[in-house]
Design a protein around this motif. Structure first.
Motif: not given
Length: 834
Positions: A11-36
């Motif tokens: 497991y590589d956290p950098i690769d995982h984060l890049n996969a989740i937030f692959s586009h600027p439009s996904t940045l609003p989901a940062v808070r929900a992802t942190s809570a999860t």
């Protein structure tokens, strides 16, 4: 968000984060992802705490189970200890209960032993008293039986010797045994002294049973006394009287003993038990004493100061009588026959009881016998040399051998059988050395003498040569057989020293010389044809014909004489050797006559080359001259003829080239002769008849061409031209004027007799110089028949004085013997073999 990605090992956290937030439009989901992620982390903490609690409870349960197991083991050990204590107590109780029974058993056993010992003691005492009474009344048969029982009873009480009564009784029994021994010996002495053996024979026989019971020492004493008593008269007569004890009266000794043995068989044999073998002991004592007597007599005979020496004939006569006597003893006592003096029994068949029991005394003096055989053989060789090879009145047989050879080996056979009977040690080795000495003399002074000492250029007749060849072959085979027979009879440690191989090789060398002498016969027959070849004007021929006139005549002579010779050779290997030698000689003689035929023009060289092809074809028919029409010559022989005759091709092909243009002649030389020698190139110019003044330019041109890189691999000197000696001045018409050409096979005939002066060295050179088969000298070698028929006058004695004849013959024989294995069968013999 998938938990599988978080559980991955890589497991590589950098690769995982890049996969989740692959586009600027996904940045609003940062808070929900942190809570999860926080929720997932809390779940993991709870799971870990539950696992730790569960494991803690499990460890406590394990400790309880271990403690329970330890308590159970301690209880088990206590029970085992209780069982062991009860077992010990039970054993003690049983022992106390059976102690009285054991004491009763021991008492019973001791009482039984005591009763047995007392009973045996009573028996011993009674037997002793009876034995004393019987010994005084000389009732020896009953004594023998009772004595055996007494001896066994005394042996039983050996361990009771510490008891005074038992020790005294044992001493009394021992004294009684000695008294019996002395009494019986005294009885024998008195009865034999008074001559009452016949009337007291039964009592003496019974006394021997007592001696048997007394043991081996008593029996040996009685037998030794008997032997000494019987031989006392013999020793007084034959030791105290010089005349009676001399070798001349040896037969009287053996007659005396034979009479004594007869007396024993008639009068005394029934006294002694057969298994005592008293007669054999008596014979051994007689042989030992007689052997010592002979040793002393022979020593005194060799030390005499009156000049007289030991008579060898008397020595052999005495030895023969001794061997016959030993033979008779072996037949009597061992029931084994001993081979007579004239037979060859194997060493393993000889009995050993009386073999050399007396004749051993003669062993150190057998060298005198060997010397007598040496002298006798020394008289045979001159006699054989004076005898004719064969009876002129008898019809000649091509398989016959000289009679003296069979007579010599017959003498060897009888002498070997006699010596093997007398001695298988050093004397037999000395005899083998004597055999080798006279085999050498027979080969040199008889066979070689008959082969070489014949007046006239023709030498010995064909029949005589074949007879010598057959005899040499017979001697070669028989010498090897003789060596094997000697090794089979001589002591094992001396077997390696027996060697007749060099003598066999010398006979094979004489066989090879005989083959060469047969070739010489053909050579002499062809002399007129070679003379015609040399007299042909080869420089004036204008054209090439079918074949020269001398060729047919030469082939007629070769085939005619070869057919006559081959008809007399019954062994195919010698027939093949003859053919091989003849072809090699013809090839070398042809080259020698080419040299003597200079100058040779181009047409002449071409005609000679054509003639060589005709000769080659004719020579291939030599082995099948006497065979049925249509028989093909052996392929190996055809190949040999081709190789031998092809030696002329480079020379003749070079001579075919014209000197103009000169480059062509030089190129032809470099192609065919292929060497760098100026001398050899000049020989070609001499053979072509080019003037000396014109040769210098050609030699310079040859040097220039030779220096070219293409010719860098040329040999320094050609083996074909280097030995050639180009004659200068007038060239005679007779072959006797060939001079050095004889070195290549052309014989000189001016001598007028068959001269052996250079025969041995010529044969030796054949082995030393380049040969591919025996008698096939490399071109220019001195291994030719020229030496055989040359004009010298050296006598046979001078040849022998040279000291190298024997060595030459042996070396030639080794070479010829080795090469014989490669001679194939051909002609009718080959067909029959197949």
């Amino acid at each position: 968000m998938s938990s599988a990605a978080l559980d991955s090992v890589d497991y590589d956290p950098i690769d995982h984060l890049n996969a989740i937030f692959s586009h600027p439009s996904t940045l609003p989901a940062v808070r929900a992802t942190s809570a999860t992620l926080r929720n997932y982390q809390d779940d993991l903490d709870e799971d870990i705490a539950a696992f730790v609690a569960s494991q803690t409870a499990s460890d406590a349960s394990s400790v309880q189970r271990i403690q329970a197991a330890k308590a159970e083991l301690a209880d088990l050990f206590r029970k085992i200890e209780n069982v062991r204590a009860r077992a010990i107590q039970t054993e003690q109780t049983i022992t106390e209960m059976t102690a009285d029974i054991k004491r009763l058993d021991n008492t019973k056993r001791n009482l039984t032993l005591s009763m047995t010992a007392l009973k045996r003691l009573q028996m011993l005492t009674t037997a002793y008293e009876q034995l004393r009474s019987l010994s005084k009344s000389r009732q020896y048969r009953e004594c023998a039986q009772l004595l055996q029982a007494v001896i066994q009873l005394v042996a039983h009480f050996k361990s009771y010797r510490s008891i005074d009564q038992i020790a005294a009784l044992s001493r009394n029994v021992a004294d009684l045994q000695r008294e019996l021994l002395e009494q019986i010996c005294e009885d024998f002495e008195v009865i034999f002294a008074k001559g009452e053996v016949g009337s007291r024979k039964a009592m003496l026989g019974e006394s021997c049973l007592v001696m048997d019971a007394l043991g081996e020492h008593a029996r040996a004493r009685l037998v030794n006394w008997y032997c000494n008593t019987q031989l006392r008269e013999y020793r007084q007569v034959f030791r105290g009287n010089d005349e009676a004890g001399s070798l001349d009266n040896i037969s009287r000794r053996y007659s005396w003993f034979n009479r004594m043995l007869k007396t024993y068989d008639v009068e005394h044999a029934s006294i002694f038990p057969p298994y005592w073998r008293v007669n054999e002991m008596l014979a051994n004592a007689f042989c030992e004493g007689t052997r010592d007597d002979f040793k002393g007599i022979l020593q005194r005979s060799t030390r005499r100061t009156d000049g007289q020496t030991l008579d060898v004939n008397l020595l052999l006569s005495c030895l023969q009588e001794t061997l016959d006597f030993e033979h008779s003893l072996e037949r009597k006592f061992l029931n084994e026959s001993r081979s007579s003096i004239d037979t060859m029994a194997s060493k393993d068949d000889r009995p050993h009881a009386f073999g050399q029991a007396i004749s051993e005394a003669f062993e150190p003096y057998m060298s005198l016998w060997v010397e007598s055989q040496d002298k006798q053989l020394g008289t045979l060789i001159p006699k054989y040399r004076q005898q004719p090879l064969r009876n002129a009145e008898e019809e000649f047989s091509s398989q016959a051998v000289i009679a003296s050879s069979t007579e010599l080996f017959h003498f060897y056979r009888l002498t070997l059988a006699q010596c093997a009977k007398l001695s298988t040690g050093t004397r037999l080795l000395e005899l083998s050395t004597t055999f080798a000495k006279y085999l050498d003399q027979y080969g040199q002074q008889v066979l070689y003498h008959f082969l070489s000492e014949r007046p006239g250029p023709q030498g010995p007749s064909l029949e005589d040569i074949v007879l010598i060849l057959n005899t040499a072959d017979y001697c070669y085979l028989t010498s090897n057989q003789l060596e094997e027979k000697i090794k089979a009879r001589i002591d094992e440690d001396l077997g390696s020293k027996v060697d007749l191989q060099s003598q066999a090789d010398a006979f094979m060398g004489i066989a090879s010389a005989a083959v060469r002498t047969l070739v010489r016969k053909v050579e002499i027959d062809c002399e007129s044809s070679w003379r015609e070849m040399r007299n042909t004007p080869w420089s004036k021929l204008e054209s090439v014909g079918d074949q020269s006139t001398y060729v047919a005549e030469l082939l007629r002579h070769v085939k005619g004489k070869s057919g006559e010779i081959l008809a007399l050779l019954h062994k195919q290997q010698y027939a093949r050797a003859f053919c091989d030698n003849l072809v090699d000689l013809m090839a070398n003689t042809y080259i020698a006559n080419i040299v003597q035929s200079k100058p040779i023009s181009e047409v002449g060289a071409e005609q000679m080359l054509l003639d060589s092809y005709v000769l080659k074809k004719g020579f291939t028919e030599i082995p099948i001259i006497n065979e049925e029409p249509g028989t093909q010559p052996p392929a190996s022989f055809v190949k040999r003829v081709t190789q031998s005759m092809s030696k002329t091709d480079p020379l003749l092909k070079t001579l075919q080239v014209r000197p103009s243009p000169p480059e062509a002649l030089v190129q032809a030389y470099l192609i065919h002769i292929a060497d760098r020698s100026d001398t050899n190139f000049r020989k070609i110019l001499e053979l072509k008849g080019i003037r000396k003044s014109e040769q210098a330019a050609l030699v310079d041109l040859f040097a220039a061409f030779r220096a070219a890189p293409a010719n860098a691999n040329l040999v320094p000197q050609s083996p074909l031209l280097t030995p050639l000696q180009i004659p200068s001045g007038h060239i005679g018409t007779g072959i006797g004027s060939l001079g050095n050409a004889a070195a290549m096979g052309t014989p000189g005939l001016a001598g007028g007799r068959f001269d052996p002066a250079t025969f041995g060295s010529a044969l030796m050179n054949a082995a030393r110089d380049g040969v591919d088969r025996f008698g096939s000298p490399a071109l220019g070698s001195s291994a030719t028949m020229g030496g055989v028929g040359g004009g010298g006058q050296t006598s046979q004695q001078e040849v022998e004085k040279g000291g190298n004849l024997e060595g030459n013959l042996k070396n030639i024989g080794k070479f010829f013997r080795r090469d014989m294995s490669s001679f194939g069968r051909f002609g009718r013999g080959a067909e029959e073999g197949r």
